[in-house]
Design an enzyme around this catalytic site. Structure first.
Site, PDB file in Angstrom:
ATOM      1  N   ARG A 258       0.846  -1.193   0.000  1.00  0.00           N
ATOM      2  CA  ARG A 258       0.000   0.000   0.000  1.00  0.00           C
ATOM      3  C   ARG A 258       0.880   1.240   0.000  1.00  0.00           C
ATOM      4  NH1 ARG A 258      -4.880  -1.712   4.187  1.00  0.00           N
ATOM      5  NH2 ARG A 258      -5.532  -3.554   2.994  1.00  0.00           N
ATOM      6  N   ARG A 273       2.469   1.801  10.301  1.00  0.00           N
ATOM      7  CA  ARG A 273       1.990   2.110   8.945  1.00  0.00           C
ATOM      8  C   ARG A 273       3.161   1.949   7.979  1.00  0.00           C
ATOM      9  NH1 ARG A 273      -2.681   4.642   7.791  1.00  0.00           N
ATOM     10  NH2 ARG A 273      -2.830   5.453   9.919  1.00  0.00           N
ATOM     11  N   GLU A 347      -6.602  -0.040  15.317  1.00  0.00           N
ATOM     12  CA  GLU A 347      -7.160  -1.023  14.390  1.00  0.00           C
ATOM     13  C   GLU A 347      -6.121  -2.044  13.940  1.00  0.00           C
ATOM     14  OE1 GLU A 347      -8.987  -1.373   9.886  1.00  0.00           O
ATOM     15  OE2 GLU A 347      -8.918   0.602  10.834  1.00  0.00           O
ATOM     16  N   SER A 350     -10.364  -5.687  10.216  1.00  0.00           N
ATOM     17  CA  SER A 350     -11.529  -5.027   9.653  1.00  0.00           C
ATOM     18  C   SER A 350     -12.436  -6.071   9.016  1.00  0.00           C
ATOM     19  CB  SER A 350     -11.093  -3.982   8.614  1.00  0.00           C
ATOM     20  OG  SER A 350     -12.202  -3.374   8.021  1.00  0.00           O
ATOM     21  N   ARG A 388       2.055  -5.049  11.971  1.00  0.00           N
ATOM     22  CA  ARG A 388       1.267  -4.252  12.918  1.00  0.00           C
ATOM     23  C   ARG A 388       0.931  -5.037  14.175  1.00  0.00           C
ATOM     24  NH1 ARG A 388      -3.709  -0.303  11.319  1.00  0.00           N
ATOM     25  NH2 ARG A 388      -1.983   0.597  10.114  1.00  0.00           N
TER      26      ARG A 388
END
Length: 424
Positions: A258, A273, A347, A350, A388
């Site tokens: 990403r 991130r 988070e 999801s 993460r």
């Protein structure tokens, strides 16, 4: 993608979805084009029929009559050429708008702008209490020699990193643990292509709106995936599935990419991130049945909670508001794991239901009990994403001497190692 018939008959609901999801799709323009295209298509079809009829008459007429008819054919062809050009332009605009029409959120989804408006459903686990000053994951990984960011950044750019030593083993262990848990629940494990065509990104709803987040391989017209969901849904692109083989459950394991466009200066420290990461993804294709889709949604959400509970990591579950769910989701829960260094639940998972949004775009159908073709429903949820997940795993399990306890469920995957200790 929504059914145009649904949009025609429920334009107010769709417009509200556009507003609630903070989008700017022009539904009135879409419906205007829809009417114009249908009218123009009728006219074009009529002229084509007239042209074909006149062309057939030429064989059976005299020379003088032929000249007159030839002129008529030319006139009709001239009209057609202009109208077909207009029709093509209208269809292009119509298709472009259709790709930006969002799904209508489920009735229980709260109206809101951002994560502050998400509704907490429940919490699990006790937040750790330290009788010493705890380190953050960067301090821990440096002392334990698990991560090297500076050397990665110097040749790979920002948000790059190396995992090293037990850091590599820990990531592999947690991914394998999650895959084993999902396989035991009937999921088919899959590794997937990391490079896909634009049709796969568009079919799963990541394009056109998310175009700036993807890495493109310009010469090959391919894109690097940001989740194995793209490949797993596209696995059945342009297929007709059998009623009895649904639901199909997949556990995709892949590297993901990403660009994190628009996040300059945000979360630049550490592993929260990054541009490249490993992920296990749950993906389900099921029948077009709202009750079954809702049941499966909570099933894959429960899978995630069981994984975090087995890892003994405190977390909370929140129902995402309209401004936080994507273009295709009708329902989304975010699972946030406690990260001591951030002093917050953040988070890590999801869970989404998309109904037939992706299946319409990807042309995935099945035959129901009556033999009628219907578009399937799709759902997805993170199994685990690393690095993460390493943030709470390391920070929650740290000791005063800088060592980190390995969760019991991961020890069999790490040669029964119980603790990672600082390097001398």
């Amino acid at each position: 993608m929504l059914d145009i018939n649904y949009i025609r008959n429920n334009s107010d609901h769709v417009k509200k979805a556009v507003t609630d999801k903070l989008m700017n799709t022009d539904i009135d323009r879409l419906l205007e084009l829809d009417i114009q295209i249908r009218e123009l298509t009728t006219l074009v079809d009529s002229l084509r029929a007239e042209r074909n009829s006149l062309s057939k008459q030429i064989r059976d007429i005299t020379e003088n009559e032929e000249c007159a008819i030839v002129e008529k054919v030319k006139a009709v062809k001239g009209k057609l050429l202009g109208l077909e050009g207009n029709l093509s332009v209208m269809k292009k605009e119509f298709d472009d708008i259709m790709l930006t029409v969002p799904s209508v959120p489920a009735i229980e989804v709260p109206i809101g702008k951002d994560e502050a408006d998400n509704v907490e459903i429940r919490k699990w686990g006790e937040m750790p209490k330290f009788d010493f000053i705890p380190k953050d994951h960067i301090q821990l990984t440096e002392a334990l020699d698990l991560v090297d960011i500076p050397r990665a950044v110097k040749f790979a750019g920002s948000r790059a990193y190396f995992l090293k030593n037990e850091g590599v083993l820990l990531e592999m262990a947690i991914c394998r643990f999650v895959i084993d848990r999902l396989v035991a629940k009937g999921f088919t494990p899959m590794t997937v292509p990391l490079m896909v065509k634009e049709s796969a990104m568009r079919g799963t709803g990541y394009f056109p709106i998310g175009y700036e987040q993807a890495y493109k391989l310009q010469e090959d017209e391919l894109f690097l995936i940001g989740t194995s969901e793209v490949a797993l849904v596209s696995y059945h692109q342009n297929e007709i599935l059998n009623y009895d083989e649904l639901p199909k459950k997949y556990a995709g394991y892949s590297t993901c990419f990403r660009r994190e466009a628009g996040t300059y200066g945000k979360d630049t420290r550490g592993l929260y991130r990054v541009h490249q990461f490993q992920k296990v993804e749950q993906v389900i294709l099921c029948r077009a049945d709202d009750a079954q889709a809702e049941r499966l949604h909570y099933e894959i959400l429960n899978n995630t909670e069981e994984i975090l509970q087995a890892l003994e990591l405190p977390y909370r579950v929140a129902l995402a508001c309209t401004g936080e769910i994507g273009i295709g989701q009708v329902r989304k829960h975010e699972v946030e794991t406690w990260m001591p260094s951030r002093n917050a639940y953040c988070e890590t998972h999801s869970c989404s239901t998309l109904n037939d949004f992706q299946a319409r775009r990807s042309n995935i159908k099945y035959r129901d009990k009556d033999g009628m073709l219907r578009f399937a429903y799709t759902l997805n949820n993170t199994g685990v994403a690393s690095p993460r997940i390493l943030i709470p795993l390391l920070e929650v399990n740290q000791n005063e001497d800088g060592s980190v306890n390995i969760p019991k469920v991961l020890r069999p995957y790490m040669n029964n190692l119980e603790k990672i200790v600082p390097k001398k």
